[in-house]
Design an enzyme around this catalytic site. Structure first.
Site, PDB file in Angstrom:
ATOM      1  N   SER A   1       0.950  -1.085   0.275  1.00 45.07           N
ATOM      2  CA  SER A   1      -0.363   0.057   0.182  1.00 45.07           C
ATOM      3  C   SER A   1       0.924   1.284  -0.011  1.00 45.07           C
ATOM      4  O   SER A   1       1.959   1.274   0.625  1.00 45.07           O
ATOM      5  CB  SER A   1      -0.858  -0.191   1.499  1.00 45.07           C
ATOM      6  OG  SER A   1      -1.883   0.661   1.063  1.00 45.07           O
TER       7      SER A   1
ATOM      8  N   GLN B   1       1.409   6.109  -7.502  1.00 40.67           N
ATOM      9  CA  GLN B   1       0.244   6.830  -7.007  1.00 40.67           C
ATOM     10  C   GLN B   1       0.316   8.124  -6.984  1.00 40.67           C
ATOM     11  O   GLN B   1       1.301   8.787  -6.534  1.00 40.67           O
ATOM     12  CB  GLN B   1       0.057   6.482  -5.405  1.00 40.67           C
ATOM     13  CG  GLN B   1      -1.387   7.084  -5.012  1.00 40.67           C
ATOM     14  CD  GLN B   1      -1.674   6.918  -3.562  1.00 40.67           C
ATOM     15  OE1 GLN B   1      -0.684   7.724  -2.526  1.00 40.67           O
ATOM     16  NE2 GLN B   1      -2.726   6.200  -3.017  1.00 40.67           N
TER      17      GLN B   1
ATOM     18  N   TYR C   1      -7.777  14.537   0.502  1.00 40.17           N
ATOM     19  CA  TYR C   1      -6.911  15.310  -0.396  1.00 40.17           C
ATOM     20  C   TYR C   1      -7.959  15.893  -1.598  1.00 40.17           C
ATOM     21  O   TYR C   1      -9.138  15.676  -1.642  1.00 40.17           O
ATOM     22  CB  TYR C   1      -5.756  14.479  -0.885  1.00 40.17           C
ATOM     23  CG  TYR C   1      -4.833  14.006   0.309  1.00 40.17           C
ATOM     24  CD1 TYR C   1      -4.166  15.029   0.821  1.00 40.17           C
ATOM     25  CD2 TYR C   1      -4.677  12.709   0.851  1.00 40.17           C
ATOM     26  CE1 TYR C   1      -3.383  14.870   2.196  1.00 40.17           C
ATOM     27  CE2 TYR C   1      -3.900  12.448   1.759  1.00 40.17           C
ATOM     28  CZ  TYR C   1      -3.231  13.545   2.414  1.00 40.17           C
ATOM     29  OH  TYR C   1      -2.545  13.263   3.639  1.00 40.17           O
TER      30      TYR C   1
ATOM     31  N   LEU D   1      -5.660  -2.405   8.731  1.00 36.51           N
ATOM     32  CA  LEU D   1      -5.635  -3.510   9.810  1.00 36.51           C
ATOM     33  C   LEU D   1      -5.561  -4.842   9.335  1.00 36.51           C
ATOM     34  O   LEU D   1      -6.407  -5.817  10.026  1.00 36.51           O
ATOM     35  CB  LEU D   1      -6.642  -2.916  10.764  1.00 36.51           C
ATOM     36  CG  LEU D   1      -6.213  -1.767  11.669  1.00 36.51           C
ATOM     37  CD1 LEU D   1      -7.334  -1.363  12.444  1.00 36.51           C
ATOM     38  CD2 LEU D   1      -4.803  -1.863  12.255  1.00 36.51           C
TER      39      LEU D   1
ATOM     40  N   ARG E   1       1.294  -0.913   7.139  1.00 36.66           N
ATOM     41  CA  ARG E   1       2.054  -1.155   8.221  1.00 36.66           C
ATOM     42  C   ARG E   1       2.871  -2.457   8.691  1.00 36.66           C
ATOM     43  O   ARG E   1       3.973  -2.768   9.036  1.00 36.66           O
ATOM     44  CB  ARG E   1       1.339  -0.646   9.494  1.00 36.66           C
ATOM     45  CG  ARG E   1       1.285   0.816   9.594  1.00 36.66           C
ATOM     46  CD  ARG E   1       0.124   1.456  10.648  1.00 36.66           C
ATOM     47  NE  ARG E   1      -1.081   1.183   9.992  1.00 36.66           N
ATOM     48  CZ  ARG E   1      -2.366   1.393  10.801  1.00 36.66           C
ATOM     49  NH1 ARG E   1      -2.172   2.080  12.032  1.00 36.66           N
ATOM     50  NH2 ARG E   1      -3.478   0.962  10.324  1.00 36.66           N
TER      51      ARG E   1
HETATM   52  C1  LIG Z   1       3.706   5.877   6.961  1.00 35.51           C
HETATM   53  C2  LIG Z   1       2.239   5.817   6.168  1.00 35.51           C
HETATM   54  C3  LIG Z   1       2.213   6.434   5.037  1.00 35.51           C
HETATM   55  C4  LIG Z   1       1.126   6.632   4.474  1.00 35.51           C
HETATM   56  N1  LIG Z   1       1.045   7.164   3.041  1.00 35.51           N
HETATM   57  C5  LIG Z   1       0.075   7.040   2.328  1.00 35.51           C
HETATM   58  C6  LIG Z   1       0.140   7.600   1.098  1.00 35.51           C
HETATM   59  O1  LIG Z   1       0.955   8.215   0.523  1.00 35.51           O
HETATM   60  N2  LIG Z   1      -0.826   7.330   0.403  1.00 35.51           N
HETATM   61  C7  LIG Z   1      -1.934   6.639   0.622  1.00 35.51           C
HETATM   62  O2  LIG Z   1      -3.089   6.508  -0.264  1.00 35.51           O
HETATM   63  N3  LIG Z   1      -2.207   6.236   1.905  1.00 35.51           N
HETATM   64  C8  LIG Z   1      -1.079   6.191   2.655  1.00 35.51           C
HETATM   65  N4  LIG Z   1      -1.018   5.590   4.000  1.00 35.51           N
HETATM   66  C9  LIG Z   1      -2.290   4.650   4.212  1.00 35.51           C
HETATM   67  C10 LIG Z   1      -1.862   3.391   4.032  1.00 35.51           C
HETATM   68  O3  LIG Z   1      -1.868   2.956   2.534  1.00 35.51           O
HETATM   69  C11 LIG Z   1      -2.913   2.350   4.587  1.00 35.51           C
HETATM   70  O4  LIG Z   1      -4.273   2.695   3.808  1.00 35.51           O
HETATM   71  C12 LIG Z   1      -3.288   2.593   5.968  1.00 35.51           C
HETATM   72  O5  LIG Z   1      -1.977   2.673   6.675  1.00 35.51           O
HETATM   73  C13 LIG Z   1      -4.149   1.326   6.525  1.00 35.51           C
HETATM   74  O6  LIG Z   1      -3.550   0.266   6.231  1.00 35.51           O
HETATM   75  P1  LIG Z   1      -2.683  -0.750   7.378  1.00 35.51           P
HETATM   76  O7  LIG Z   1      -3.549  -0.880   8.388  1.00 35.51           O
HETATM   77  O8  LIG Z   1      -2.277  -1.954   6.556  1.00 35.51           O
HETATM   78  O9  LIG Z   1      -1.513   0.144   7.623  1.00 35.51           O
HETATM   79  C14 LIG Z   1      -0.071   5.606   4.777  1.00 35.51           C
HETATM   80  C15 LIG Z   1       0.043   5.085   5.861  1.00 35.51           C
HETATM   81  C16 LIG Z   1       1.310   5.012   6.573  1.00 35.51           C
HETATM   82  C17 LIG Z   1       1.422   4.284   7.974  1.00 35.51           C
END
Ligand SMILES: Cc1cc2nc3c(=O)[nH]c(=O)nc-3n(C[C@H](O)[C@H](O)[C@H](O)COP(=O)(O)O)c2cc1C
Length: 355
Positions: free
Chosen positions: A23, A100, A181, A302, A325
């Site tokens: 992601s 992206q 955004y 998550l 994450r």
């Molecule tokens: C450090 C960090 C940076 C992120 N930057 C972006 C981003 O650039 N573009 C985006 O669409 N989501 C971004 N997200 C959101 C993640 O892509 C994801 O949707 C969110 O962390 C939930 O997924 P997870 O529970 O697997 O972490 C970011 C998340 C984290 C933790």
């Protein structure tokens, strides 16, 4: 055999070896929008770790589309050249890579997170941000509404950045249309208070996104997949808030213009009910969008175990599982998941003695 997490997927003519996606995650380490050694290792190690598709962090199409001065960009040729070795390394590992593309709109011009992420006014190297309307999204400054000529120029900026993505060798493009955004600032009635053809009705509020999709499709190869990340819902019950039914309508409107995958995230405006934020909580968004429109969907949020990810695919709730994450904690999650699920997946040759 039933489709599972390690089943391949073909999108247009792009073949993914499995359903695991890195992601997008902003790193805030790109002065002048340039990627470097950090990105080669950060994105490259997830490709070595076995994801089918790597998606870069949100990458700005113009300098004023950035969130901070340290975001990655694709608005000049030096940035194209900097991306090329990263793209080639990821592809050499058998993964595919999408960029992206985004514009932060009224959420732009902030200091680096380590410096407090406060609004940076023009006197401190920032800029006056533009949005759908005169709104204060960070409670520190108010954005100006984009004029119609500025909107048209922005759509063109996305198309030029998409052409640069092709030059850089990317396999696919994801538009970031969620998380509060610019595109979300237009389609959510909570923030869009315009009275022209970009505001008011549903059709007007989604117009910027639809026009951008059309402009990108017109300049990229027909074989190149186009993904769109949405906030499937605003965390709000206010009458003008964006709801899941709106996401289904939006997806149906985007499909004829060549969007192949919708990634269903959530939030950006409104306050989430913290009690509801638990493992897999966003999966029903992807599931309902897929069932209601037939589009390929990605789910995110998550998801941390091989079993969770596999069940999503086996049950047909989504076509792709995005991990953020968990991949920061373990770049080798896909190799570990394959072992746990007794699935076949290619292991990098230099690592074979460990498997
Ligand atoms: C450090 C960090 C940076 C992120 N930057 C972006 C981003 O650039 N573009 C985006 O669409 N989501 C971004 N997200 C959101 C993640 O892509 C994801 O949707 C969110 O962390 C939930 O997924 P997870 O529970 O697997 O972490 C970011 C998340 C984290 C933790």
């Amino acid at each position: 055999m039933r489709t599972n997490l390690f089943s391949p997927l073909e999108i247009r003519s792009l073949w993914l070896k499995n359903r695991l996606v890195m992601s997008p995650m902003q790193q805030y380490c790109s002065p002048d929008g340039l990627v470097g050694a950090w990105h080669l290792v950060h994105l490259g190690s997830r490709a070595v770790g076995g994801v089918g598709l790597v998606i870069t962090e949100a990458t700005a199409v113009t300098p004023h589309g950035r969130n901070t001065l340290f975001d990655t960009g694709l608005w000049n040729d030096a940035q194209v050249a900097a991306w090329q070795p990263v793209v080639q390394f990821v592809q050499a590992q058998g993964a595919k890579i999408a960029v992206q593309l985004w514009h932060a709109g009224g959420k732009g011009s902030h200091a680096h997170p380590s410096a407090g992420f406060h609004y940076l006014p023009p006197a401190d190297g920032g800029w006056l941000t533009k949005s759908a309307s005169a709104v204060s999204l960070d409670k520190q400054h108010t954005s100006e509404p984009l004029t119609i000529p500025e909107i048209k120029a922005l759509v063109a900026d996305f198309a030029v950045a998409a052409q640069r993505a092709v030059q850089a060798g990317f396999d696919a493009i994801e538009l970031h249309a969620g998380h509060g955004y610019l595109f979300h600032q237009f389609y959510s009635g909570l923030v869009n208070h315009r009275h022209d053809e970009y505001g008011g009705s549903f059709e007007n509020r989604i117009r910027l996104l639809v026009e951008t999709v059309r402009a990108i499709r017109a300049v990229v190869p027909a074989t190149m997949p186009l993904l769109v990340r949405l906030s499937a819902v605003d965390f709000s019950d206010e009458p003008l808030a964006w709801q899941l039914t709106d996401s289904l309508r939006l997806t149906a409107a985007l499909q004829p213009h060549g969007v192949d995958v919708v990634t269903a995230s959530a939030g950006g405006f409104g306050m989430p009910d913290k009690a509801k934020i638990k493992p897999l909580y966003q999966v029903p968004y992807a599931e309902k969008i897929k069932a209601g429109t037939g589009i390929l969907t990605g789910t995110v949020g998550l998801i941390t175990t091989p079993e969770q990810a596999n069940t999503i695919i086996i049950d047909g709730q989504a076509d792709l599982v995005f991990l953020a994450r968990e991949l920061l904690r373990d770049p080798y999650f896909p190799l570990r998941a394959a072992a746990a699920l007794q699935a076949e997946t290619p292991v990098p040759v230099p690592y074979l003695r460990a498997f």
